[in-house]
Write a protein that holds these residues in place. Structure first.
Motif, short mmCIF file in Angstrom:
data_model
loop_
_atom_site.label_atom_id
_atom_site.label_comp_id
_atom_site.label_asym_id
_atom_site.label_seq_id
_atom_site.Cartn_x
_atom_site.Cartn_y
_atom_site.Cartn_z
N ALA A 348 0.83 -1.21 0.00
CA ALA A 348 0.00 0.00 0.00
C ALA A 348 0.87 1.26 0.00
O ALA A 348 0.58 2.23 -0.72
CB ALA A 348 -0.93 -0.02 1.21
N GLN A 349 1.93 1.23 0.81
CA GLN A 349 2.84 2.38 0.83
C GLN A 349 3.55 2.55 -0.51
O GLN A 349 3.71 3.67 -1.02
CB GLN A 349 3.87 2.20 1.94
N ARG A 350 3.94 1.42 -1.07
CA ARG A 350 4.63 1.46 -2.37
C ARG A 350 3.69 2.01 -3.45
O ARG A 350 4.12 2.81 -4.29
CB ARG A 350 5.09 0.04 -2.72
N GLN A 351 2.42 1.60 -3.39
CA GLN A 351 1.46 2.10 -4.38
C GLN A 351 1.23 3.60 -4.20
O GLN A 351 1.16 4.35 -5.17
CB GLN A 351 0.13 1.35 -4.24
N TRP A 354 4.20 5.43 -5.50
CA TRP A 354 4.20 5.43 -6.97
C TRP A 354 3.16 6.42 -7.51
O TRP A 354 3.43 7.15 -8.46
CB TRP A 354 3.91 4.02 -7.46
N ASP A 355 1.98 6.44 -6.87
CA ASP A 355 0.96 7.40 -7.29
C ASP A 355 1.46 8.84 -7.13
O ASP A 355 1.23 9.71 -7.99
CB ASP A 355 -0.32 7.20 -6.48
N ASP A 356 2.15 9.09 -6.00
CA ASP A 356 2.72 10.43 -5.79
C ASP A 356 3.74 10.76 -6.87
O ASP A 356 3.75 11.88 -7.43
CB ASP A 356 3.38 10.52 -4.41
N ASP A 357 4.60 9.78 -7.16
CA ASP A 357 5.65 10.02 -8.16
C ASP A 357 5.05 10.26 -9.55
O ASP A 357 5.53 11.12 -10.31
CB ASP A 357 6.61 8.84 -8.20
N VAL A 358 4.02 9.49 -9.89
CA VAL A 358 3.37 9.68 -11.20
C VAL A 358 2.73 11.06 -11.27
O VAL A 358 2.87 11.79 -12.27
CB VAL A 358 2.32 8.57 -11.44
N ASN A 439 3.94 10.76 2.54
CA ASN A 439 3.64 10.60 3.96
C ASN A 439 4.76 9.90 4.72
O ASN A 439 4.61 9.56 5.89
CB ASN A 439 2.33 9.83 4.15
N HIS A 440 5.87 9.65 4.06
CA HIS A 440 7.03 9.09 4.75
C HIS A 440 8.26 9.44 3.93
O HIS A 440 8.16 9.86 2.76
CB HIS A 440 6.91 7.57 4.91
N ALA A 441 9.42 9.28 4.54
CA ALA A 441 10.67 9.62 3.86
C ALA A 441 11.73 8.60 4.21
O ALA A 441 11.89 8.24 5.38
CB ALA A 441 11.13 11.02 4.26
N ARG A 465 7.80 21.18 1.44
CA ARG A 465 7.12 21.16 0.15
C ARG A 465 6.85 19.73 -0.33
O ARG A 465 5.82 19.47 -0.96
CB ARG A 465 7.97 21.90 -0.88
N LEU A 466 7.76 18.82 -0.01
CA LEU A 466 7.66 17.47 -0.59
C LEU A 466 7.11 16.42 0.37
O LEU A 466 6.66 15.36 -0.08
CB LEU A 466 9.05 17.02 -1.07
N TYR A 467 7.11 16.70 1.68
CA TYR A 467 6.73 15.65 2.64
C TYR A 467 5.68 16.17 3.62
O TYR A 467 5.72 17.33 4.03
CB TYR A 467 7.96 15.14 3.41
N ASP A 468 4.78 15.24 3.96
CA ASP A 468 3.71 15.57 4.91
C ASP A 468 3.68 14.48 5.98
O ASP A 468 2.80 13.62 6.00
CB ASP A 468 2.37 15.66 4.18
N LEU A 469 4.66 14.52 6.87
CA LEU A 469 4.77 13.51 7.92
C LEU A 469 3.95 13.93 9.13
O LEU A 469 3.65 15.11 9.32
CB LEU A 469 6.23 13.33 8.33
N PRO A 470 3.59 12.99 9.99
CA PRO A 470 2.95 13.35 11.26
C PRO A 470 3.84 14.31 12.05
O PRO A 470 5.07 14.29 11.89
CB PRO A 470 2.80 12.00 11.98
#
Length: 510
Positions: A348-351, A354-358, A439-441, A465-470
């Motif tokens: 799920a994280q990988r998907q 990938w969706d973010d990258d696309v 949501n992770h780095a 700009r690129l990450y939205d972590l807790p």
């Protein structure tokens, strides 16, 4: 010295009697007994097993056989009037001529034979001896009268001759049983000593009633014994089940403790994550085996699962997106569940990544068309990207231009891709295109933020700009980035030692 196990007369008696006994062992031996009248311990035809059977069963066969015969009612005995032995009939058992003949009949099929006075004594039952005495000394018709009485009152022979007729009768009633037997025998004897056609119903009545009472008490005692036996068996079964359950619980507790310790250990969790990381790539089996060979399992895990079994689970996940491993019942279920859970989480994280990258390659980043196409083409290398056609990737490269012209997503695109794009478009500001925030780095991604940045403010801006972590994770990550950035600058300026010494002094004054 050889010992005789079976005499010719006994052998012949068994040959005549065996149909009524229905004993499989005797029936099986019968062809050999017919060919060998005398059976001795050294008989060469006698196998060890057959000798054991004959020795162990001989007495029982003879006793049961004697009960199978009865005196013939119409002619219980006869005396040949001739003085010539040549005129006498031969005994069916010893084959010798006999003048005093006893006529007996097999109860089961009515077969009649003539037996001499000596042989009949050897094989007669207590009942036959009793009737023979009365018949020869007092009343020739005693056998016929006895048969009539037994037909009317079948319990009479049972009272007189069956020693174990009431096996469960309580000891307190044994005296009454003896009274019933004595009274019945006296009444029957008086009835048989004189020729008559009138049954002694009145005389027998109290004894028959007494016997009926004894039967009821015996049945009640038997029922109580059966109930106690069943209760004891039930108690033993319950105790055994409890003991077994306790043993299972102890084993399960021990296993659960060991299982919990294993599952909570860092090496196990790291191994599960490493294996799941390979599984979610959904690579061909050969590539999976090569990759999994580089993952060293903890010693406790190596005894639970092997490479083949992991390959089966990887193939199942590649085709069904889950791991059940129903064919691999030998593999602990908790291990299968852990791999399934971690694989689904990573997938799920990988998907999402990938969706973010696309989205970022197609819309979020400000890129020339050629670079968009290059990034999108690179994203097709993974399993997620291989689900898209080359034509669709080419269309994605022009998506930002279409959206700028307020065109909608093509209806021919995969629903999952469209949903992912719409989710990210929904949070876009109205006046500009911005990247989808992850949501992770990973450490590699964070390193890429720091390397080209001239100062930490730039690093912070890029991260935001690129990450939205807790919040907590974001604070830890930014702190680590700042420390890395400062230490990296100190290393470049060769002032690490001086900086660290001053930091240590500052902590000493806290």
């Amino acid at each position: 010295m050889p010992t005789t196990i079976l005499t010719p007369a006994e052998n012949r008696f068994l040959q005549l009697t065996y149909p009524a006994l229905a004993d499989p062992a005797l029936t099986q031996l019968m062809p050999q007994l017919r060919d060998h009248p005398t059976v001795k311990t050294n008989s060469d035809w006698l196998t060890t097993r057959a000798k054991q059977v004959v020795t162990a069963s001989r007495v029982d066969w003879l006793v049961q056989g004697s009960l199978a015969w009865k005196l013939l009612a119409r002619l219980p005995y006869a005396v040949n009037p001739s003085e010539q032995r040549s005129q006498w009939h031969h005994c069916a058992l010893c084959h010798l001529p006999v003048r005093y003949e006893y006529h007996v009949v097999l109860r089961s099929d009515g077969r009649e034979i003539v037996v001499g006075s000596e042989c009949v004594k050897k094989f007669m039952s207590d009942e036959m001896q009793y009737l023979m005495t009365i018949t020869t000394e007092q009343n020739f018709h005693a056998v016929a009268q006895y048969d009539a009485l037994a037909a009317r009152y079948p319990q009479v022979p049972e009272i007189l001759w069956v020693a174990d007729a009431l096996p469960d009768l309580p000891a307190a009633h044994h005296a009454q049983r003896r009274w019933v037997k004595r009274g019945t025998r006296s009444t029957v004897t008086g009835y048989l000593e004189h020729r008559t056609t009138v049954l002694p119903e009145r005389q027998l009545s109290p004894y028959l009633q007494g016997y009926a009472d004894l039967q009821a008490k015996d049945q009640a005692a038997h029922a109580a014994i059966v109930a106690r036996r069943e209760q004891r068996v039930a108690q033993e079964r319950t105790a055994a089940e409890r003991a077994q359950q306790a043993a299972w619980q102890a084993a399960a507790s021990a296993q659960t403790t060991a299982e919990q310790q294993l599952r909570q250990s860092a090496p196990y969790r790291s191994w599960v994550t490493a294996v799941a990381t390979v599984i979610v790539r959904r690579e061909p089996l050969a590539a999976f085996k090569a990759a999994i060979a580089t993952v060293t399992p903890p010693k406790a895990v190596s005894r639970l699962v092997n490479g083949y079994q992991l390959g089966v689970m990887a193939s199942e996940f590649a085709h069904q997106g889950r791991i059940r491993a129903e064919r691999l019942q030998i593999v602990p279920r908790y291990l299968v569940a852990d791999l399934d859970r971690e694989s689904q989480r990573l997938a799920a994280q990988r998907q999402r990544d990938w969706d973010d990258d696309v989205f970022n390659a197609a819309v979020g980043f400000d890129l020339p068309l050629a670079e968009r196409q290059a990034r999108l083409t690179q994203l097709r290398r993974g399993w997620e990207g291989r689900q898209l056609s080359a034509d669709l990737v080419a269309e994605l490269a022009t998506l930002r231009a279409r959206l700028t012209q307020e065109q909608t997503l093509p209806a021919t695109w995969p629903p999952a891709l469209c949903q992912a794009l719409r989710t990210r478009l929904a949070v876009q500001p109205a006046d500009a295109w911005v990247p989808a925030r992850k949501n992770h780095a990973t450490p590699a991604q964070l390193h890429a933020l720091v390397a080209p940045a001239p100062d930490f403010a730039t690093v912070r801006a890029r991260f935001t700009r690129l990450y939205d972590l807790p919040p907590e994770a974001a604070a830890v990550t930014l702190s680590a980035l700042e420390q890395y950035y400062l230490q990296r600058r100190d290393r470049q300026a060769h002032r690490q030692a001086a900086t660290q010494a001053l930091v240590d002094q500052l902590f000493e004054n806290d």
